[in-house]
Design an enzyme around this catalytic site. Structure first.
Site, PDB file in Angstrom:
ATOM      1  N   GLN A 140      45.363  70.759  29.037  1.00 16.05           N
ATOM      2  CA  GLN A 140      44.608  70.241  27.877  1.00 16.05           C
ATOM      3  C   GLN A 140      44.258  71.402  26.919  1.00 16.05           C
ATOM      4  OE1 GLN A 140      43.101  69.003  31.195  1.00 16.05           O
ATOM      5  NE2 GLN A 140      44.879  67.700  31.063  1.00 16.05           N
ATOM      6  N   LYS A 194      52.227  74.672  25.247  1.00 14.04           N
ATOM      7  CA  LYS A 194      51.980  75.617  26.352  1.00 14.04           C
ATOM      8  C   LYS A 194      53.205  75.744  27.256  1.00 14.04           C
ATOM      9  CE  LYS A 194      48.134  73.482  27.743  1.00 14.04           C
ATOM     10  NZ  LYS A 194      47.755  72.648  26.606  1.00 14.04           N
ATOM     11  N   GLY A 227      50.940  67.266  31.031  1.00 10.55           N
ATOM     12  CA  GLY A 227      52.366  66.992  31.152  1.00 10.55           C
ATOM     13  C   GLY A 227      53.155  67.973  30.338  1.00 10.55           C
ATOM     14  N   HIS A 228      54.172  68.575  30.943  1.00  9.36           N
ATOM     15  CA  HIS A 228      55.084  69.316  30.102  1.00  9.36           C
ATOM     16  C   HIS A 228      56.493  69.349  30.665  1.00  9.36           C
ATOM     17  CE1 HIS A 228      53.455  72.936  32.288  1.00  9.36           C
ATOM     18  NE2 HIS A 228      54.749  73.073  32.435  1.00  9.36           N
ATOM     19  N   ASP A 259      48.517  69.892  23.945  1.00  9.17           N
ATOM     20  CA  ASP A 259      49.840  69.709  23.335  1.00  9.17           C
ATOM     21  C   ASP A 259      50.177  70.798  22.320  1.00  9.17           C
ATOM     22  OD1 ASP A 259      49.943  67.227  24.739  1.00  9.17           O
ATOM     23  OD2 ASP A 259      48.705  66.364  23.161  1.00  9.17           O
TER      24      ASP A 259
HETATM   25  P1  IMP Z   1      41.460  61.953  30.459  1.00  7.92           P
HETATM   26  O1  IMP Z   1      41.679  63.410  30.710  1.00  7.92           O
HETATM   27  O2  IMP Z   1      42.607  61.107  30.958  1.00  7.92           O
HETATM   28  O3  IMP Z   1      40.138  61.472  30.937  1.00  7.92           O
HETATM   29  O4  IMP Z   1      41.458  61.728  28.864  1.00  7.92           O
HETATM   30  C1  IMP Z   1      40.386  62.197  28.056  1.00  7.92           C
HETATM   31  C2  IMP Z   1      40.906  62.699  26.710  1.00  7.92           C
HETATM   32  O5  IMP Z   1      41.708  63.854  26.910  1.00  7.92           O
HETATM   33  C3  IMP Z   1      41.805  61.709  25.965  1.00  7.92           C
HETATM   34  O6  IMP Z   1      41.578  61.877  24.567  1.00  7.92           O
HETATM   35  C4  IMP Z   1      43.200  62.161  26.303  1.00  7.92           C
HETATM   36  O7  IMP Z   1      44.139  61.772  25.322  1.00  7.92           O
HETATM   37  C5  IMP Z   1      42.993  63.656  26.324  1.00  7.92           C
HETATM   38  N1  IMP Z   1      43.971  64.369  27.179  1.00  7.92           N
HETATM   39  C6  IMP Z   1      43.971  64.444  28.528  1.00  7.92           C
HETATM   40  N2  IMP Z   1      44.996  65.201  28.955  1.00  7.92           N
HETATM   41  C7  IMP Z   1      45.639  65.622  27.863  1.00  7.92           C
HETATM   42  C8  IMP Z   1      46.780  66.485  27.654  1.00  7.92           C
HETATM   43  O8  IMP Z   1      47.382  67.024  28.591  1.00  7.92           O
HETATM   44  N3  IMP Z   1      47.136  66.707  26.354  1.00  7.92           N
HETATM   45  C9  IMP Z   1      46.447  66.170  25.309  1.00  7.92           C
HETATM   46  N4  IMP Z   1      45.382  65.376  25.460  1.00  7.92           N
HETATM   47  C10 IMP Z   1      44.977  65.104  26.721  1.00  7.92           C
END
Ligand code: IMP
Length: 429
Positions: A223, A16, A40-41, A13
Site C-alpha cells: 500500500q 513498487k 498485488g504486483h 500502486d
Molecule cells: P483494505 O486494505 O482492503 O481494508 O482496503 C482499505 C483501502 O486501502 C481501500 O481504499 C483500498 O482500495 C486500499 N488498498 C488496500 N490495498 C491496496 C493496494 O495494494 N494498493 C492500493 N490501494 C490499496
C-alpha cells in the site's frame, strides 16, 4: 546501511513491483512486514509473468522470503499462491520461505464481516479490497485473533474460539447472519494447519541470524503512506501502519534495521477506493492519465482515480516515513502534454496550507494550488540516462525533488528492469 526499506509514498500502486524486484535480486532476504493479500504486483522475469499478493518478491528468485508478524495471513490464500507459483516452476520450501509464528490469521469470518460492513455502509463505504484485512487487524488488537502458532495447538483452541465467536456472533446477528459455524472453522483449520506450519517459526530469530552474518535485507512495504491507519486519509485507509517504521515492529528487528528508506513516487497521483483526493481530475486529462498509465487495480481490477502530482502530500509522506530518497516512476505517462501541473499548496477557508490537515472534512474541502510547467513532446519511455531525457522532463523531476524536500535516488522509465536512471544505489548508500 546494508538494508533497504521500500514504501509507497502515495495511495499505493506507485509501481513498487519493478523497483522491489530489482532490489530483491540483490538482497539476501526479503521481508513483508504489514498488510496482507490486499497488495498485488506483477513480476516479469525473462518471459515469465508472476502475480504476487502475499508472498515477498524474493520468492521467484529463490531469495530467503519472510512474512513478518505485522502481516495478516490468510492461510488459504497463501496455499493458493504457493501452488500457483510452484505450477510455474518456482521452488518454495522451508529453506527459502518463512512465516512468523506470531502472525494473526485472516479467517473466512473476517472476509464475511468486511463484505457485510461495506454493503451496509452504502455511500459511506471505504472501498476495501474485500479480503478481510480490517476485521483481522481488529481481532489482533482486540486480543482474540487466532495466530499461526495456534495451528500447532488446535486441541486447545476452545477458549480462544469462545472469545472470537462471542464477538463475531454478536456482530453477525446485527447483520442478520447465522452464528459462526465453529465446527466447520475448526475442520478447515485442521486441514490447512500442516501446510502453514511447515514454514512457521520465530522469524525475528532467523532474521537476527541473517543480519549478524552481514546479509542485505529488503523490507517490502505494501500500500502507501496515505493509506496508513494513523497518518493516512482516515477513515479511508487500510488497517495497518504502512510507514517505514513498521518494518522494524512488523518483522521483529530493531528500529536501526530499516536502512535506506526508498519512497516510491508516481509522477502523477492515483487512488483506488473512496476518500479525499485533492488533485483528482474528473475530466479528459484524468482519463488520459488512466489510459496511458493502465490504471486498473491488480487485486480487484477496479479503475483507479487519477490526478496531477501533489507535492504537498508526498512531502508529508516523505517526512513521516523518513524517506532517504525516492524512486520516481511512470514519468512517460506525462509525455506529450502541452503543460503539466504540480500541486504546491492548498487553499482552505481563505487560508493557505502547506500540509494536509488531519480532519476528513478538511481533507475533502482543500483546494489545490497549482504551479504549471511546460510539458515535453518527446518520449521519456526507456531512458537510461539523464542525457536521454527531454530538458523539460528534467526540469519537472528537479521541481518535484525541490518541492518534496527529498532527493531522487532513481527514475524508472518503463516496466523493464534496465530502463532506470540510477542516481544513488540504495544498497550502497
Ligand atoms: P483494505 O486494505 O482492503 O481494508 O482496503 C482499505 C483501502 O486501502 C481501500 O481504499 C483500498 O482500495 C486500499 N488498498 C488496500 N490495498 C491496496 C493496494 O495494494 N494498493 C492500493 N490501494 C490499496
Amino acid at each position: 546501511m546494508a538494508n533497504v526499506t521500500v514504501i509507497g509514498a502515495q495511495w499505493g500502486d506507485e509501481g513498487k513491483g519493478k523497483i522491489v524486484d530489482w532490489l530483491a535480486s540483490r538482497a539476501d532476504a526479503v521481508v513483508r512486514f504489514q498488510g496482507g493479500h490486499n497488495a498485488g504486483h506483477t513480476l516479469v522475469v525473462g518471459d515469465k509473468v508472476y502475480k504476487l499478493s502475499l508472498l515477498p518478491s524474493g520468492i521467484v528468485t529463490g531469495t530467503l522470503s519472510v512474512i513478518g508478524n505485522g502481516v495478516v495471513l490468510d492461510p488459504w490464500a497463501l496455499k493458493a499462491e504457493i501452488e500457483k507459483l510452484e505450477g510455474q516452476g518456482v521452488t518454495i520450501d522451508a529453506d527459502n520461505f518463512a512465516v512468523a509464528d506470531n502472525c494473526p490469521l485472516i479467517l473466512p469470518l473476517h472476509r464475511d464481516l468486511d463484505g457485510l460492513r461495506e454493503t451496509a455502509a452504502g455511500a459511506g463505504k471505504i472501498g476495501t479490497t474485500g479480503r478481510g484485512i480490517g476485521p483481522a487487524y481488529e481481532d489482533k488488537v482486540g486480543r482474540r485473533a487466532i495466530r499461526v502458532c495456534d495451528l500447532a495447538h488446535l486441541d486447545q483452541l476452545e477458549p480462544q474460539l469462545d472469545r472470537l465467536c462471542a464477538h463475531h456472533d454478536a456482530l453477525r446477528a446485527g447483520f442478520d447472519q447465522p452464528p459462526v459455524d465453529r465446527e466447520a472453522l475448526l475442520a478447515d483449520l485442521r486441514e490447512i494447519a500442516p501446510f502453514v506450519l511447515q514454514f512457521a517459526q520465530p522469524v525475528w530469530k532467523r532474521l537476527k541470524k541473517v543480519r549478524k552474518a552481514g546479509a542485505k535485507i529488503l523490507f517490502e512495504g505494501a500500500q502507501g503512506v496515505l493509506l496508513d491507519v494513523d497518518h493516512g486519509t482516515y477513515p479511508f485507509v487500510t488497517s495497518s501502519n504502512t510507514v517505514s517504521g513498521t518494518a522494524a515492529a512488523g518483522s521483529g528487528l530493531g528500529p536501526g534495521s530499516t536502512g535506506f528508506v526508498l519512497g516510491i513516487v508516481k509522477a502523477y497521483t492515483t487512488r483506488v477506493g473512496s476518500g479525499p483526493f485533492p488533485t483528482e481530475l474528473d475530466d479528459a486529462t484524468g482519463q488520459r492519465l488512466g489510459e496511458r498509465g493502465h490504471e486498473f487495480g491488480t487485486v480487484t481490477g477496479r479503475q483507479r482515480r487519477c490526478g496531477w502530482f501533489d507535492a504537498v502530500l508526498v512531502r508529508q509522506s516523505c517526512a513521516i516515513s523518513g524517506v532517504t530518497g525516492i524512486a520516481l516512476t511512470k514519468l512517460d505517462v506525462l509525455d506529450g502534454f502541452d503543460t503539466v501541473r504540480i500541486c504546491t499548496g492548498y487553499r482552505l477557508n481563505g487560508k493557505i496550507l502547506d500540509y494536509f490537515p488531519s480532519h476528513s472534512a478538511e481533507q475533502a474541502a482543500v483546494e489545490p494550488i497549482y504551479e504549471e510547467m511546460e510539458g515535453w513532446r518527446e518520449t521519456t519511455a526507456g531512458a537510461r540516462s539523464w542525457a536521454e531525457l527531454p530538458a523539460q522532463a528534467i526540469k519537472y523531476i528537479q521541481r518535484v525533488q525541490e518541492l518534496i524536500e527529498t532527493p531522487v535516488a532513481l527514475v524508472s522509465t518503463s516496466p523493464e528492469r534496465e530502463d532506470t536512471i540510477l542516481v544513488r544505489d540504495p544498497f550502497l548508500d
